[in-house]
Design an enzyme around this catalytic site. Structure first.
Site, short mmCIF file in Angstrom:
data_model
loop_
_atom_site.label_atom_id
_atom_site.label_comp_id
_atom_site.label_asym_id
_atom_site.label_seq_id
_atom_site.Cartn_x
_atom_site.Cartn_y
_atom_site.Cartn_z
N GLY A 96 0.84 -1.20 0.00
CA GLY A 96 0.00 0.00 0.00
C GLY A 96 0.87 1.24 0.00
N LYS A 149 7.73 0.77 6.13
CA LYS A 149 7.24 2.04 5.59
C LYS A 149 8.46 2.80 5.10
CE LYS A 149 4.56 6.15 6.94
NZ LYS A 149 3.82 6.82 8.05
N ASP A 162 -6.35 11.67 14.20
CA ASP A 162 -6.74 11.24 12.84
C ASP A 162 -7.36 9.85 12.91
OD1 ASP A 162 -5.09 10.91 9.56
OD2 ASP A 162 -7.16 11.39 10.16
C1 7LV Z 1 -4.14 4.55 3.79
N1 7LV Z 1 -3.07 4.74 4.79
C2 7LV Z 1 -2.87 6.20 5.01
C3 7LV Z 1 -1.79 4.11 4.38
C4 7LV Z 1 -1.87 2.60 4.30
C5 7LV Z 1 -0.55 2.07 3.76
C6 7LV Z 1 -0.56 0.55 3.68
C7 7LV Z 1 -0.93 -0.11 5.01
N2 7LV Z 1 -1.07 -1.56 4.92
C8 7LV Z 1 -2.00 -2.07 4.00
O1 7LV Z 1 -2.72 -1.28 3.34
N3 7LV Z 1 -2.14 -3.42 3.82
C9 7LV Z 1 -3.15 -3.98 2.93
C10 7LV Z 1 -1.23 -4.36 4.43
C11 7LV Z 1 -0.53 -3.82 5.63
C12 7LV Z 1 0.00 -4.74 6.55
N4 7LV Z 1 0.64 -4.32 7.65
C13 7LV Z 1 0.82 -3.01 7.87
C14 7LV Z 1 1.50 -2.61 9.03
C15 7LV Z 1 1.71 -1.29 9.27
C16 7LV Z 1 1.23 -0.34 8.35
C17 7LV Z 1 1.45 1.09 8.61
C18 7LV Z 1 1.32 2.00 7.57
C19 7LV Z 1 1.51 3.36 7.81
CL1 7LV Z 1 1.34 4.49 6.52
C20 7LV Z 1 1.82 3.82 9.09
O2 7LV Z 1 1.99 5.15 9.32
C21 7LV Z 1 1.95 2.90 10.13
CL2 7LV Z 1 2.32 3.45 11.71
C22 7LV Z 1 1.76 1.54 9.91
N5 7LV Z 1 0.55 -0.70 7.23
C23 7LV Z 1 0.32 -2.00 6.97
C24 7LV Z 1 -0.42 -2.44 5.83
C25 7LV Z 1 -2.17 0.51 5.65
C26 7LV Z 1 -2.14 2.02 5.70
#
Ligand code: 7LV
Length: 334
Positions: free
Chosen positions: A19, A41, A133
């Site tokens: 993502g 990230k 948020d």
């Molecule tokens: C829509 N948002 C602003 C960003 C989106 C980016 C991908 C994320 N993701 C996904 O979308 N999966 C489908 C898989 C996935 C799996 N594990 C994750 C573990 C952590 C995070 C994570 C992402 C961001 Cl931008 C953070 O600041 C933190 Cl602290 C944590 N994202 C994950 C993540 C979900 C959020």
């Protein structure tokens, strides 16, 4: 660009992009010494520009937030051009998608999820942080159906504690409290409670209480505090929504009243436990043993190194070994 990845590539096998959020790309990866899956990230410092302080805010906040319903930060790697945050992986994706796939959740399932959100937010507030948020896109589901709160780029830890007023208008409009969009000074924790009301409404109904393509109309709806009440909502749900979606922040329910609210405890019998299940003040003996043997140093030396909490590869190995132990997998480093 290869040299930018050397440091991270030493301990991680980077996999597919899962993502992207604004100025970051998130990739799945495997932590080689433990075999555990993580999320990385990745941010480009030049592309970040004025947003760089938000990243520092998120990193500093996550270093202090150790809770089973808050996504865990394992390691930070900064190179000349990039910042890498190694994070706890959540295989279930966003709560937002989970709700959309089911239209809406039952009161029972909404309660189970909402109690976890209350636990994470109460913990943050007691540590003096406001998230600012809160929305379903920032709540991820792990492989055990636990919610993990993410995205601390906007969170605030007012210098003088939670009593300090906040001024910056931020977050996503549909979840923003009336006092926040009115441009008045506001209390971060009170604004978080409003957002939790919008979140609860979204869980129970599958759509937002205040929605409009026109931002001006959206603000008017939020300030009115009026929203539809579909007939599938129980009377207790309506009462809690009314207490959370109070336009006047001084009349809004507080986290303390929320912890043992009749809707929250219905069929559960117990109030929300907001203390962290994670014990970070005392190092785990089994993990220290495995790490000191693996690195051929004394336990004292390893403990001294770990207690610096540098969020380097030692911190990551410690947290990931501890996660293996907690999940009943062998505490072994390859
Ligand atoms: C829509 N948002 C602003 C960003 C989106 C980016 C991908 C994320 N993701 C996904 O979308 N999966 C489908 C898989 C996935 C799996 N594990 C994750 C573990 C952590 C995070 C994570 C992402 C961001 Cl931008 C953070 O600041 C933190 Cl602290 C944590 N994202 C994950 C993540 C979900 C959020």
């Amino acid at each position: 660009v290869v040299e930018e990845y050397n440091e991270i590539a030493r301990h991680y096998r980077i996999k597919e992009t899962v993502g992207s959020g604004g100025f970051a790309k998130v990739k799945r990866a495997v932590h080689l010494p433990t075999g555990e899956t993580v999320a990385i990230k990745i941010m480009d410092k030049v592309a970040l520009g004025a947003d760089l302080p938000r990243v520092k805010t998120e990193i500093e906040a996550m270093k202090n937030l150790h809770h089973h319903h808050i996504c865990r930060l394992y390691q930070v790697v900064e190179t000349s051009r990039k910042i890498f945050m190694v994070l706890e992986y959540c295989s279930g994706g966003e709560l937002f998608d989970y709700i959309v796939q089911r239209d809406r959740l039952s009161e029972i399932e909404s309660r189970a999820f909402f109690r976890q959100i209350v636990s994470a937010v109460t913990y943050m507030h007691y540590l003096g942080y406001a998230h600012r948020d809160l929305k379903p896109e920032n709540l991820l589901i792990d492989d055990e159906q636990n919610l993990k709160l993410i995205d601390f780029g906007l969170c605030a830890k007012p210098k003088g504690g939670m009593s300090d007023q906040l001024y910056t208008c931020c977050g996503s409009p549909a979840y923003a409290a009336p006092e926040l969009i009115a441009g008045k000074s506001y209390m971060g924790n009170e604004a978080d409670l409003w957002s939790m009301g919008v979140l609860l409404y979204a869980l129970l109904n599958g759509f937002l209480p205040f929605d409009d393509d026109n931002i001006g109309m959206l603000y008017r709806k939020i300030k009115s505090g009026k929203y539809d009440t579909p007939d599938w909502l129980s009377s207790e749900s309506l009462i809690l929504l009314k207490q959370l979606l109070q336009v006047d922040p001084k009349r809004r329910i507080t986290v303390d009243e929320l912890l043992n609210h009749v809707w929250i405890t219905k069929e559960m019998g117990v109030p929300v436990e907001w203390n962290s299940k994670y014990q970070t003040s005392v190092l785990d003996d089994d993990v220290v043993t495995e790490m000191s043997v693996h690195r051929k140093v004394s336990r004292e030396t390893m403990k001294a190194e770990l207690e610096k909490w540098n969020y380097d590869y030692l911190t990551a190995a410690y947290f990931l070994l501890l996660k293996k132990k907690t999940s009943g997998r062998p505490v072994r480093l390859q």
